[in-house]
Motif scaffolding. Structure first.
Motif, PDB file in Angstrom:
ATOM      1  N   LYS A  84       0.727  -1.326   0.000  1.00 39.59           N
ATOM      2  CA  LYS A  84       0.044  -0.146  -0.035  1.00 39.59           C
ATOM      3  C   LYS A  84       0.746   1.403   0.004  1.00 39.59           C
ATOM      4  CE  LYS A  84      -4.388  -1.873   1.751  1.00 39.59           C
ATOM      5  NZ  LYS A  84      -5.577  -1.806   2.852  1.00 39.59           N
ATOM      6  N   THR A  85       2.023   1.104   0.554  1.00 38.00           N
ATOM      7  CA  THR A  85       2.873   2.272   0.839  1.00 38.00           C
ATOM      8  C   THR A  85       3.255   2.809  -0.679  1.00 38.00           C
ATOM      9  OG1 THR A  85       3.591   1.772   2.908  1.00 38.00           O
ATOM     10  CG2 THR A  85       4.979   3.357   1.704  1.00 38.00           C
ATOM     11  N   ALA A  86       3.746   1.642  -1.324  1.00 36.18           N
ATOM     12  CA  ALA A  86       4.087   1.913  -2.694  1.00 36.18           C
ATOM     13  C   ALA A  86       2.907   1.804  -3.825  1.00 36.18           C
ATOM     14  CB  ALA A  86       5.101   0.826  -3.426  1.00 36.18           C
ATOM     15  N   ARG A 125      -7.190   5.123  -5.619  1.00 33.69           N
ATOM     16  CA  ARG A 125      -7.569   4.283  -6.890  1.00 33.69           C
ATOM     17  C   ARG A 125      -6.956   2.764  -6.447  1.00 33.69           C
ATOM     18  NH1 ARG A 125      -6.289   1.501 -11.247  1.00 33.69           N
ATOM     19  NH2 ARG A 125      -7.873   1.910 -13.020  1.00 33.69           N
ATOM     20  N   LEU A 126      -6.027   2.809  -5.570  1.00 36.13           N
ATOM     21  CA  LEU A 126      -5.471   1.506  -5.187  1.00 36.13           C
ATOM     22  C   LEU A 126      -6.643   0.849  -4.181  1.00 36.13           C
ATOM     23  CD1 LEU A 126      -3.235  -0.903  -4.719  1.00 36.13           C
ATOM     24  CD2 LEU A 126      -2.498   0.642  -2.964  1.00 36.13           C
ATOM     25  N   VAL A 128       3.949 -15.915 -15.065  1.00 38.86           N
ATOM     26  CA  VAL A 128       3.646 -14.501 -15.432  1.00 38.86           C
ATOM     27  C   VAL A 128       3.654 -13.671 -14.467  1.00 38.86           C
ATOM     28  CG1 VAL A 128       2.036 -12.977 -16.353  1.00 38.86           C
ATOM     29  CG2 VAL A 128       1.846 -15.316 -17.600  1.00 38.86           C
ATOM     30  N   HIS A 129       4.501 -12.693 -14.236  1.00 40.61           N
ATOM     31  CA  HIS A 129       4.643 -11.716 -13.146  1.00 40.61           C
ATOM     32  C   HIS A 129       4.089 -10.304 -13.605  1.00 40.61           C
ATOM     33  CE1 HIS A 129       6.383 -10.394  -9.454  1.00 40.61           C
ATOM     34  NE2 HIS A 129       7.108  -9.072 -10.195  1.00 40.61           N
ATOM     35  N   ILE A 130       3.123  -9.879 -12.912  1.00 42.02           N
ATOM     36  CA  ILE A 130       2.550  -8.514 -13.008  1.00 42.02           C
ATOM     37  C   ILE A 130       2.709  -7.764 -11.895  1.00 42.02           C
ATOM     38  CG2 ILE A 130       0.298  -7.631 -13.668  1.00 42.02           C
ATOM     39  CD1 ILE A 130      -0.616 -10.621 -14.355  1.00 42.02           C
ATOM     40  N   VAL A 131       3.168  -6.450 -12.378  1.00 44.30           N
ATOM     41  CA  VAL A 131       3.401  -5.244 -11.292  1.00 44.30           C
ATOM     42  C   VAL A 131       2.081  -4.211 -11.789  1.00 44.30           C
ATOM     43  CG1 VAL A 131       4.948  -3.769 -10.369  1.00 44.30           C
ATOM     44  CG2 VAL A 131       5.635  -5.941 -11.205  1.00 44.30           C
ATOM     45  N   ILE A 132       1.419  -3.956 -10.530  1.00 44.65           N
ATOM     46  CA  ILE A 132       0.503  -2.792 -11.132  1.00 44.65           C
ATOM     47  C   ILE A 132       0.761  -1.887 -10.077  1.00 44.65           C
ATOM     48  CG2 ILE A 132      -2.096  -2.334 -11.381  1.00 44.65           C
ATOM     49  CD1 ILE A 132      -2.311  -5.443 -11.206  1.00 44.65           C
ATOM     50  N   TYR A 133       1.062  -0.490 -10.873  1.00 48.35           N
ATOM     51  CA  TYR A 133       1.218   0.572 -10.093  1.00 48.35           C
ATOM     52  C   TYR A 133       0.049   1.743 -10.066  1.00 48.35           C
ATOM     53  CZ  TYR A 133       3.079   5.107  -8.736  1.00 48.35           C
ATOM     54  OH  TYR A 133       2.958   6.391  -7.929  1.00 48.35           O
ATOM     55  N   ASN A 134      -0.459   1.919  -9.199  1.00 52.20           N
ATOM     56  CA  ASN A 134      -1.512   3.126  -9.262  1.00 52.20           C
ATOM     57  C   ASN A 134      -1.198   4.518  -8.881  1.00 52.20           C
ATOM     58  OD1 ASN A 134      -4.390   1.420  -9.352  1.00 52.20           O
ATOM     59  ND2 ASN A 134      -2.564   0.204  -8.004  1.00 52.20           N
ATOM     60  N   LEU A 174      -8.887  -2.535  -4.874  1.00 54.24           N
ATOM     61  CA  LEU A 174      -8.469  -3.704  -4.369  1.00 54.24           C
ATOM     62  C   LEU A 174      -9.983  -4.236  -3.618  1.00 54.24           C
ATOM     63  CD1 LEU A 174      -5.505  -3.045  -2.298  1.00 54.24           C
ATOM     64  CD2 LEU A 174      -5.526  -4.540  -3.934  1.00 54.24           C
ATOM     65  N   GLU A 175     -11.005  -3.630  -3.751  1.00 50.41           N
ATOM     66  CA  GLU A 175     -12.287  -3.969  -3.124  1.00 50.41           C
ATOM     67  C   GLU A 175     -12.724  -5.238  -3.483  1.00 50.41           C
ATOM     68  OE1 GLU A 175     -15.358  -0.975  -3.492  1.00 50.41           O
ATOM     69  OE2 GLU A 175     -14.066   0.571  -2.182  1.00 50.41           O
ATOM     70  N   GLY A 176     -12.701  -5.543  -4.668  1.00 50.09           N
ATOM     71  CA  GLY A 176     -13.213  -6.853  -5.494  1.00 50.09           C
ATOM     72  C   GLY A 176     -11.997  -7.493  -6.369  1.00 50.09           C
TER      73      GLY A 176
END
Length: 163
Positions: free
Chosen positions: A13-15, A136-137, A125-131, A141-143
């Motif tokens: 969450k910090t990042a 928005r994050l 498969v490695h996925i990085v998602i930056y918000n 994350l809700e669902g």
């Protein structure tokens, strides 16, 4: 999901970043196609009972995919994905934002970085998602974890029929 295949989902969450790693019992080329071809994406890219529908997709740097997740009652949730970097078969990056049916983006969005590797017939498969924003994050994350877990299972099932 096969118990011996890796599935890891972590949130920093910090990042403002989500890290996902998932293995598939399929060739790297096939898994790559499943993530980069609209006709395959539409077969697995939404958690049931929703379905995915791509209006158009141009998989090249600067190209876009405009698609909707459609609920059983016909409600559409549109998104625009803009491809910012592509290294065939191993990596692509995109900027993702929700949108209305006319492609007007709801900002802020998120940056997605996909990496594909294969070892002994297993593709990771490695996925990085930056918000762009913490808000928005939190909303994402809700669902998202439940929905994305379901869609990756959909992909696993689809790959078993294509392999």
């Amino acid at each position: 999901m096969s118990n011996d295949l890796l599935f890891d989902f972590n949130v920093d969450k910090t990042a403002k970043t989500v890290y996902i790693t998932r293995e598939f019992n399929a060739s790297q080329s096939l898994v790559w196609d499943a993530f980069t071809k609209a006709e395959l994406l539409d077969q697995w890219g939404a958690p049931a009972p929703m379905r995915a529908k791509t209006k158009y997709m141009n998989f090249e740097v600067g190209g876009r995919r405009f698609y909707a997740m459609i609920s059983p009652d016909g409600q559409e949730r549109w998104s625009v994905q803009e491809f910012t970097s592509i290294t065939p078969k191993t990596n692509f990056k995109m900027y993702n934002a929700f949108a209305d049916k006319d492609e007007n983006r709801e900002l802020p969005g998120s940056e997605w970085d996909y990496n594909f590797t294969e070892q002994n017939g297993i593709t990771k498969v490695h996925i990085v998602i930056y918000n762009e924003s913490f808000e928005r994050l939190e909303k994402l994350l809700e669902g998202f974890k439940i929905g994305f877990t379901i869609t990756l299972k959909n992909l696993e099932d689809l790959l078993s029929t294509l392999s």
